[in-house]
Design an enzyme around this catalytic site. Structure first.
Site, PDB file in Angstrom:
ATOM      1  N   GLU A   1       0.994  -1.216  -0.131  1.00  0.00           N
ATOM      2  CA  GLU A   1      -0.126   0.044  -0.084  1.00  0.00           C
ATOM      3  C   GLU A   1       0.988   1.299  -0.036  1.00  0.00           C
ATOM      4  O   GLU A   1       0.790   2.087  -0.724  1.00  0.00           O
ATOM      5  CB  GLU A   1      -1.029  -0.062   1.146  1.00  0.00           C
ATOM      6  CG  GLU A   1      -1.730  -1.162   1.094  1.00  0.00           C
ATOM      7  CD  GLU A   1      -3.359  -0.990   1.904  1.00  0.00           C
ATOM      8  OE1 GLU A   1      -4.240  -0.512   1.205  1.00  0.00           O
ATOM      9  OE2 GLU A   1      -3.495  -0.819   3.082  1.00  0.00           O
TER      10      GLU A   1
ATOM     11  N   GLU B   1      -4.403  -9.019   3.239  1.00  0.00           N
ATOM     12  CA  GLU B   1      -5.303  -8.509   4.042  1.00  0.00           C
ATOM     13  C   GLU B   1      -6.645  -9.649   4.092  1.00  0.00           C
ATOM     14  O   GLU B   1      -7.045  -9.830   5.296  1.00  0.00           O
ATOM     15  CB  GLU B   1      -5.960  -7.039   3.891  1.00  0.00           C
ATOM     16  CG  GLU B   1      -5.061  -6.113   4.405  1.00  0.00           C
ATOM     17  CD  GLU B   1      -3.838  -5.856   3.395  1.00  0.00           C
ATOM     18  OE1 GLU B   1      -3.187  -4.766   3.644  1.00  0.00           O
ATOM     19  OE2 GLU B   1      -3.799  -6.537   2.390  1.00  0.00           O
TER      20      GLU B   1
END
Length: 266
Positions: free
Chosen positions: A120, A140
């Site tokens: 990210e 995730e």
């Protein structure tokens, strides 16, 4: 220069090198790391002698994302920085380049793991170099979590949507070779050389007119979601003033004289 126990800051000429420095945890995110990272972005933008930023990780890894062990235990390492987060509740997002974009070019030098929150953060950088053994991915969903650092918005704008959705929905790892093929990173280099290559790219940027570099970067991002006509109009609005600068005159004069230009941000 700033820095914390989990983020080191050093100068390499006109480049500010920010190193995620928590190698025992594969540079997993901590409050000292996030505070140091955000302060590094601010330092680079405040100092006109800094023309580029290189972001890398210590110990052979870039960043393994959120510290899941700390999360399971109810807290992040470095609780003594909690007052900084209380004063600025968005600090962690700014550190991860979700809510903040430095005006100086940011070059990522990736080795080893660059996963979850590491991938990210990567999406907020401008140029990306990775060692051949680097691993990427948004893990995730495998943990029942959501990649809330911007990936559901930014990833599909940076790589084809089918690849973005596969990465987001499978949570599988990606090799450096696959990452470069789908466009997540720009180049793959031999293991252990990503930082050297990133610094060489930074030095090439540093040799250019800083006002021009910053205006070009700003325009690229500002026009990314515009239609062509609107974007071209903004390009003229941002670009023409650069031609009136002393740096532009110096660039032309240096070319004519066959010498290296000396840019002064004028």
């Amino acid at each position: 220069m700033g820095g914390t126990e989990h983020l080191t800051v050093q100068r390499e000429g006109a480049t500010l090198v920010l190193t995620l420095n928590r190698p025992e945890a594969k540079n997993a995110l901590s409050l000292p790391l996030l505070v140091g990272l955000y302060d590094g972005w601010l330092e680079a933008d405040a100092d006109d002698s800094i023309r580029s930023i290189v972001l890398t990780g210590a110990g052979g890894d870039f960043c393994a994302g959120m510290d899941l062990k700390a999360l399971a235990g109810g807290g992040m390492a470095g609780d003594h920085y909690r007052d900084r987060l209380t004063a600025d509740p968005d600090l962690h997002w700014k550190a991860m380049l979700r809510h903040h974009r430095p005006r100086k070019p940011v070059i990522a030098a990736v080795e080893g793991y660059c996963v979850a929150g590491g991938t990210e953060i990567l999406q907020g950088t401008d140029i990306r170099v990775a060692g051949a053994g680097a691993t990427f991915g948004l893990f995730e969903v495998k943990r029942g979590l959501f990649p809330i650092g911007g990936s559901t918005v930014r990833l599909q704008r940076q790589i084809p949507r089918t690849h973005a959705l596969e990465m987001l929905l499978t949570g599988r790892p990606y090799s450096a070779e696959e990452a470069v093929r789908i466009g997540l990173i720009g180049r793959v280099v031999p293991d252990g050389t990503a930082l050297d290559v990133a610094l060489r790219i930074a030095s090439e940027i540093n040799a250019c007119g800083p006002l021009a570099v910053e205006a070009v970067k700003e325009c690229v991002y500002a026009t990314a979601s515009m239609g062509e006509a609107e974007g071209l109009a903004l390009e003229l609005e941002r670009g023409w003033p650069v031609f009136a600068t002393e740096d532009a005159k110096e660039g032309a004069a240096a070319f004519a004289a066959k010498r290296v230009p000396v840019f002064r941000r004028g």
